[in-house]
Write a protein that holds these residues in place. Structure first.
Motif, short mmCIF file in Angstrom:
data_model
loop_
_atom_site.label_atom_id
_atom_site.label_comp_id
_atom_site.label_asym_id
_atom_site.label_seq_id
_atom_site.Cartn_x
_atom_site.Cartn_y
_atom_site.Cartn_z
N SER A 1 -3.87 4.07 14.46
CA SER A 1 -2.57 4.70 14.70
C SER A 1 -2.43 5.14 16.16
N TYR B 1 -5.06 1.08 10.26
CA TYR B 1 -4.08 0.37 9.45
C TYR B 1 -4.35 -1.13 9.48
N LEU C 1 5.14 3.86 9.60
CA LEU C 1 3.90 3.46 8.93
C LEU C 1 3.91 3.89 7.46
N LYS C 2 4.47 5.07 7.19
CA LYS C 2 4.57 5.55 5.81
C LYS C 2 5.45 4.62 4.97
N CYS D 1 -7.13 -5.18 12.16
CA CYS D 1 -6.62 -3.83 11.92
C CYS D 1 -6.22 -3.20 13.24
N LYS E 1 3.52 1.49 4.28
CA LYS E 1 2.41 1.77 3.36
C LYS E 1 2.94 2.03 1.94
N ASP E 2 4.02 2.80 1.83
CA ASP E 2 4.60 3.08 0.51
C ASP E 2 5.07 1.81 -0.18
N ILE F 1 1.20 -2.52 4.06
CA ILE F 1 0.03 -2.19 4.86
C ILE F 1 -0.81 -1.18 4.09
N GLN F 2 -2.02 -1.02 4.55
CA GLN F 2 -2.89 0.00 3.96
C GLN F 2 -3.56 0.77 5.09
N GLY F 3 -3.84 2.01 4.84
CA GLY F 3 -4.45 2.86 5.85
C GLY F 3 -5.74 3.47 5.34
N ASN G 1 -1.90 -5.33 4.03
CA ASN G 1 -2.37 -5.48 2.66
C ASN G 1 -2.18 -6.96 2.33
#
Length: 99
Positions: A41, A79, A59-60, A38, A63-64, A68-70, A82
């Motif tokens: 940020s 982060y 990053l958004k 991991c 993630k969207d 990845i996952q936060g 995934n």
């Protein structure tokens, strides 16, 4: 209506992943996160020569898309890749391009 008949859910998902990966900074982030467990940020903002707001947007997007996952660990966000969706993305690209 024709699009609904010929476009599969797998194609839509592959396109979503590809769109999220469509910037060199995002590719760098993904490469970095696949090489380590991991990353915070704040650490990414020290590595990358871009504004924090720009990094947040990248990053958004990742993630969207589910790549990845936060996890919030105040005051930072941790982060990680995934792994399940990353595996799915690799399988989709392989199957669509016969590689």
């Amino acid at each position: 209506m024709i699009e609904q008949e010929i476009i599969t859910e797998e194609q839509k998902l592959a396109a979503r992943y590809a769109k999220a990966m469509g910037h060199p900074i995002r590719m760098y982030i993904l490469e970095l996160l696949t090489k380590q467990a991991c990353c915070y940020s704040g650490d990414l903002s020290e590595i990358l020569p871009i504004a924090k707001s720009t990094l947040s947007q990248h990053l958004k997007e990742l993630k969207d898309a589910g790549l990845i996952q936060g996890k919030i660990e105040a005051p930072k966000i941790k982060y990680c890749i995934n792994r399940e969706n990353w595996k799915k993305a690799k399988q989709l690209f392989k199957s669509h391009f016969n590689i």
